[in-house]
Design a protein around this motif. Sequence first.
Motif, PDB file in Angstrom:
ATOM      1  N   UNK A 178       0.860  -1.185   0.000  1.00  0.00           N
ATOM      2  CA  UNK A 178       0.000   0.000   0.000  1.00  0.00           C
ATOM      3  C   UNK A 178       0.894   1.232   0.000  1.00  0.00           C
ATOM      4  N   UNK A 179       0.834   2.002  -1.075  1.00  0.00           N
ATOM      5  CA  UNK A 179       1.711   3.158  -1.233  1.00  0.00           C
ATOM      6  C   UNK A 179       0.881   4.425  -1.422  1.00  0.00           C
ATOM      7  N   UNK A 180       0.518   5.110  -0.337  1.00  0.00           N
ATOM      8  CA  UNK A 180      -0.208   6.380  -0.477  1.00  0.00           C
ATOM      9  C   UNK A 180       0.578   7.414  -1.269  1.00  0.00           C
ATOM     10  N   UNK A 181       1.907   7.299  -1.237  1.00  0.00           N
ATOM     11  CA  UNK A 181       2.783   8.122  -2.088  1.00  0.00           C
ATOM     12  C   UNK A 181       3.282   7.211  -3.224  1.00  0.00           C
ATOM     13  N   UNK A 182       2.664   7.233  -4.384  1.00  0.00           N
ATOM     14  CA  UNK A 182       3.036   6.296  -5.459  1.00  0.00           C
ATOM     15  C   UNK A 182       4.485   6.409  -5.894  1.00  0.00           C
ATOM     16  N   UNK A 183       5.088   7.587  -5.701  1.00  0.00           N
ATOM     17  CA  UNK A 183       6.470   7.783  -6.138  1.00  0.00           C
ATOM     18  C   UNK A 183       7.448   6.900  -5.377  1.00  0.00           C
ATOM     19  N   UNK A 184       7.029   6.370  -4.237  1.00  0.00           N
ATOM     20  CA  UNK A 184       7.905   5.481  -3.466  1.00  0.00           C
ATOM     21  C   UNK A 184       8.300   4.255  -4.286  1.00  0.00           C
ATOM     22  N   UNK A 185       7.392   3.794  -5.146  1.00  0.00           N
ATOM     23  CA  UNK A 185       7.701   2.623  -5.954  1.00  0.00           C
ATOM     24  C   UNK A 185       8.870   2.902  -6.899  1.00  0.00           C
ATOM     25  N   UNK A 186       8.898   4.082  -7.507  1.00  0.00           N
ATOM     26  CA  UNK A 186      10.026   4.442  -8.379  1.00  0.00           C
ATOM     27  C   UNK A 186      11.316   4.552  -7.568  1.00  0.00           C
ATOM     28  N   UNK A 187      11.227   5.131  -6.380  1.00  0.00           N
ATOM     29  CA  UNK A 187      12.410   5.236  -5.519  1.00  0.00           C
ATOM     30  C   UNK A 187      12.941   3.850  -5.159  1.00  0.00           C
ATOM     31  N   UNK A 188      12.024   2.949  -4.866  1.00  0.00           N
ATOM     32  CA  UNK A 188      12.398   1.582  -4.492  1.00  0.00           C
ATOM     33  C   UNK A 188      13.043   0.856  -5.665  1.00  0.00           C
ATOM     34  N   UNK A 189      12.493   1.056  -6.859  1.00  0.00           N
ATOM     35  CA  UNK A 189      13.079   0.447  -8.050  1.00  0.00           C
ATOM     36  C   UNK A 189      14.476   0.998  -8.314  1.00  0.00           C
ATOM     37  N   UNK A 190      14.638   2.305  -8.152  1.00  0.00           N
ATOM     38  CA  UNK A 190      15.959   2.914  -8.362  1.00  0.00           C
ATOM     39  C   UNK A 190      16.977   2.385  -7.355  1.00  0.00           C
ATOM     40  N   UNK A 191      16.536   2.190  -6.144  1.00  0.00           N
ATOM     41  CA  UNK A 191      17.421   1.629  -5.112  1.00  0.00           C
ATOM     42  C   UNK A 191      17.913   0.247  -5.527  1.00  0.00           C
ATOM     43  N   UNK A 192      16.994  -0.603  -5.948  1.00  0.00           N
ATOM     44  CA  UNK A 192      17.367  -1.961  -6.338  1.00  0.00           C
ATOM     45  C   UNK A 192      18.172  -2.027  -7.616  1.00  0.00           C
ATOM     46  N   UNK A 193      17.948  -1.069  -8.518  1.00  0.00           N
ATOM     47  CA  UNK A 193      18.637  -1.096  -9.805  1.00  0.00           C
ATOM     48  C   UNK A 193      20.120  -0.768  -9.672  1.00  0.00           C
TER      49      UNK A 193
END
Length: 265
Positions: free
Chosen positions: A233-248
């Motif tokens: 559950x991501x009330x701030x959708x941008x967190x998903x992009x941040x998480x992907x960038x972290x893993x990448x």
Amino acid sequence: MDVTDKVAVVTGAAGGIGAAIAAELVRAGARVVLTDLDASAVQATAAALGDTAAAIAGDASTDADIDAAVRLAEDTFGPVDLYVANAGIGSGGGLDTHETLWDNAFDINVKAHVRAARRVVPDWLERGEGYFVSTASAAGLLTQIGNAPYSVTKHAAVGFAEWLAITYGDAGVRVSCLCPMGVDTKLLRPQGGTGDADQQLMQRAVETAGEVLTPERVAEVVLEAIADERFLILPHPEVLDMYRNKGADYDRWLRGMRRYQRTLR
């Protein structure tokens, strides 16, 4: 899950996200037990929600108080269908954080979830269904500048929610993990000032990372995720992009976080 006529327990529900989730559940037709250490506040919050809400004071991290909240729900409304492990604390700072604060952070931010699951999941396995919502944080996917115990325990909360979903998902136990960034609550903006340097650094990091949402908006997103049976559950959708960038590119992400920390200081 359609929460209409479902029975829920929400911890940390005297105010903030917990109170907002409880209110949203009641509006959606659920019957809810609210629990919190603040006895007068949680009773007042429940009273404002009407006859389909009840309250009990208690510590969400202790087996006895978890059991008391579940028993109140069972005796008042029926078997618990949904448990929202929302209670949490943000105390702590850097390496000088006292052992007691570390212990409290693990007890409330992590072990409370484990103990609650230990109480409700066996019943759900017998019935073939149940729903566990874990309030973690975007800090559990990313990190939290200025607060080591918060960052570490929220990572652990996400890890436990993942484990719960994998282990019992095929048996009808559904799990969601709430990971917001800034929410306008006492945890972000404590009463009596902004605290020490670490607390101020943490607050600046959260407030500049993205929009600070109201608890009510977060609760709306939580109910939408429960309806969709969505894990993250991501009330701030941008967190998903941040998480992907972290893993990448982990090293690049760490360098970027260090630069961000320097700007905050």
